[in-house]
Design an enzyme around this catalytic site. Structure first.
Site, PDB file in Angstrom:
ATOM      1  N   HIS A 238      32.508  19.435-161.801  1.00  0.00           N
ATOM      2  CA  HIS A 238      31.798  20.576-161.798  1.00  0.00           C
ATOM      3  C   HIS A 238      30.543  20.874-160.721  1.00  0.00           C
ATOM      4  O   HIS A 238      29.458  21.223-161.076  1.00  0.00           O
ATOM      5  CB  HIS A 238      31.147  21.001-163.176  1.00  0.00           C
ATOM      6  CG  HIS A 238      30.869  22.490-163.542  1.00  0.00           C
ATOM      7  ND1 HIS A 238      31.146  22.817-164.824  1.00  0.00           N
ATOM      8  CD2 HIS A 238      30.587  23.393-162.862  1.00  0.00           C
ATOM      9  CE1 HIS A 238      30.697  24.104-164.888  1.00  0.00           C
ATOM     10  NE2 HIS A 238      30.473  24.558-163.410  1.00  0.00           N
TER      11      HIS A 238
ATOM     12  N   VAL B 140      38.312  26.544-159.926  1.00  0.00           N
ATOM     13  CA  VAL B 140      36.844  26.609-159.956  1.00  0.00           C
ATOM     14  C   VAL B 140      36.116  27.643-160.510  1.00  0.00           C
ATOM     15  O   VAL B 140      34.923  28.058-160.153  1.00  0.00           O
ATOM     16  CB  VAL B 140      36.535  26.601-158.411  1.00  0.00           C
ATOM     17  CG1 VAL B 140      36.781  25.321-157.700  1.00  0.00           C
ATOM     18  CG2 VAL B 140      37.134  27.840-157.765  1.00  0.00           C
TER      19      VAL B 140
ATOM     20  N   ASP C 253      37.704  21.541-161.283  1.00  0.00           N
ATOM     21  CA  ASP C 253      36.310  21.200-161.025  1.00  0.00           C
ATOM     22  C   ASP C 253      35.528  21.498-162.495  1.00  0.00           C
ATOM     23  O   ASP C 253      34.416  21.207-162.837  1.00  0.00           O
ATOM     24  CB  ASP C 253      35.858  22.277-160.080  1.00  0.00           C
ATOM     25  CG  ASP C 253      33.956  21.882-159.901  1.00  0.00           C
ATOM     26  OD1 ASP C 253      33.717  20.578-159.696  1.00  0.00           O
ATOM     27  OD2 ASP C 253      33.356  22.712-159.997  1.00  0.00           O
TER      28      ASP C 253
ATOM     29  N   GLU D   5      33.177  19.363-171.403  1.00  0.00           N
ATOM     30  CA  GLU D   5      32.344  18.720-170.026  1.00  0.00           C
ATOM     31  C   GLU D   5      31.194  17.704-170.611  1.00  0.00           C
ATOM     32  O   GLU D   5      30.519  18.249-171.324  1.00  0.00           O
ATOM     33  CB  GLU D   5      32.088  19.824-169.080  1.00  0.00           C
ATOM     34  CG  GLU D   5      33.110  20.330-168.502  1.00  0.00           C
ATOM     35  CD  GLU D   5      32.468  21.502-167.338  1.00  0.00           C
ATOM     36  OE1 GLU D   5      31.173  21.519-167.134  1.00  0.00           O
ATOM     37  OE2 GLU D   5      33.462  21.972-166.785  1.00  0.00           O
TER      38      GLU D   5
ATOM     39  N   ARG E 234      36.070  29.112-164.745  1.00  0.00           N
ATOM     40  CA  ARG E 234      35.835  28.629-166.002  1.00  0.00           C
ATOM     41  C   ARG E 234      36.617  27.744-166.423  1.00  0.00           C
ATOM     42  O   ARG E 234      37.798  27.986-166.866  1.00  0.00           O
ATOM     43  CB  ARG E 234      35.224  29.609-166.882  1.00  0.00           C
ATOM     44  CG  ARG E 234      33.921  30.516-166.488  1.00  0.00           C
ATOM     45  CD  ARG E 234      32.878  29.584-166.566  1.00  0.00           C
ATOM     46  NE  ARG E 234      31.358  30.286-166.195  1.00  0.00           N
ATOM     47  CZ  ARG E 234      30.940  30.143-165.039  1.00  0.00           C
ATOM     48  NH1 ARG E 234      31.494  29.249-164.082  1.00  0.00           N
ATOM     49  NH2 ARG E 234      29.816  30.507-164.788  1.00  0.00           N
TER      50      ARG E 234
END
Length: 318
Positions: A278, A228, A254, A259, A230
């Protein structure tokens, strides 16, 4: 009159909180792309961040003195240029402690109590059990890598569940609820003890791809990896290889290097992977918590005092 420019959407009541903390300032609220560039050129304080700040607010005669970023992460800022102009930067670090701790716990329970798999079978209307006894968090060891406010809160909750907690942080300084703390030189030793490894590291030159093949080789083969922090702190190909070769048992992710995660990426189809888009820091309480940080800093700024919360250290870039 000095100006505060605010990019986040704020209610009238929240704007009034800012005005009360800084009565001698004018306040302009609006998305960066919708504001006239002159508003940014005249700003002494900016709440939020946009690349347009670099374009319009960092000119030679800029009055800009302080940027309060609306996020905990600051790795996308032009540090060299900001430092050259002696602009103070503060983050919203700490606003995420509760929601991210809760999603970490949810991810861990999804693995230990078979919840992800049960949901998949539910969608197929299949009455199916795992065929073995489920594990418990109680008595297991959690390694928290990057122990700041989120990590400290996570450790508190996991200790309440009867877990052993190990921490890793740059300073190596002890914090409550962590049974043993390592500095970064002890990362691999710490990882070798973890039933659960929770990454909450910020992104810096030091932490980029810190989770590579060599690092994953130090995990226990039945470990669950939770990220969770980077995305670029993890070498995705190394993680994929570790999962495919059973060097680690499960990953709850996450954040990612790219992304959104491409639709054809093999991580999507793996039975031993849980993916969230995310959202770990998302909470209905975000705006007010972040604003509270800004208000406390603003009161100090107006009084000519040192900003008390989350002042970014340019040497560490967080």
């Amino acid at each position: 009159m000095s100006k505060i420019v605010c990019f986040p959407s704020l209610s009238e009541e929240q704007q009034q909180q800012i005005q009360q903390a800084a009565p001698g300032y004018t306040i302009k609220v609006g998305k960066a792309k919708d504001l006239d560039p002159s508003e940014l050129k005249e700003a002494e304080i900016i709440l939020g961040w946009s690349p347009l700040v670099t374009e319009h607010a960092l000119h030679q005669d800029s009055p800009l003195k302080w940027i309060q970023v609306w996020s905990a992460g600051v790795d996308n800022l032009p540090f060299a240029e900001l430092q050259q102009k002696n602009i103070q930067v503060t983050s919203a670090n700490g606003v995420h402690a509760i929601p991210i701790t809760e999603i970490i716990l949810g991810m861990m329970l999804s693995h230990s109590r078979w919840l992800r798999q049960a949901m998949l079978y539910q969608q197929q209307a299949e009455w199916k059990n795992p065929g073995k006894a489920l594990s418990e968090l109680h008595g297991k060891t959690a390694v928290i890598v990057g122990v700041g406010e989120i990590g400290t809160e996570t450790a508190r909750v996991l200790k309440a569940l009867g877990m052993r907690t190990i921490g890793v942080r740059r300073s190596g300084k002890d914090v409550p609820h962590v049974d043993r703390m390592y500095d970064m030189s002890g990362l691999h030793e710490a990882l070798s003890q973890g039933d659960y490894v929770i990454n909450i590291l910020p992104l810096t030159d030091e932490t980029r791809h810190i989770y590579d093949q060599n690092t994953f080789n130090h995990f226990k083969t039945d470990a669950c990896f939770v990220n969770v922090g980077r995305g670029p702190s993890v070498n995705t190909e190394a993680l994929l290889a570790a999962l495919q070769s059973d060097k680690i048992a499960f990953a709850a992710l996450d954040v990612f290097e790219e992304e959104p995660l491409p639709a054809n990426h093999p991580l999507w189809g793996m039975d031993n992977v849980l993916i969230t888009p995310h959202i770990a820091g998302s909470t209905e309480q975000y705006t007010q918590r972040a604003l509270d940080i800004f208000i406390k800093n603003l009161e100090a700024y107006v009084a000519g005092k040192t900003l008390p919360l989350n002042l970014v250290d340019y040497s560490h870039k967080y």
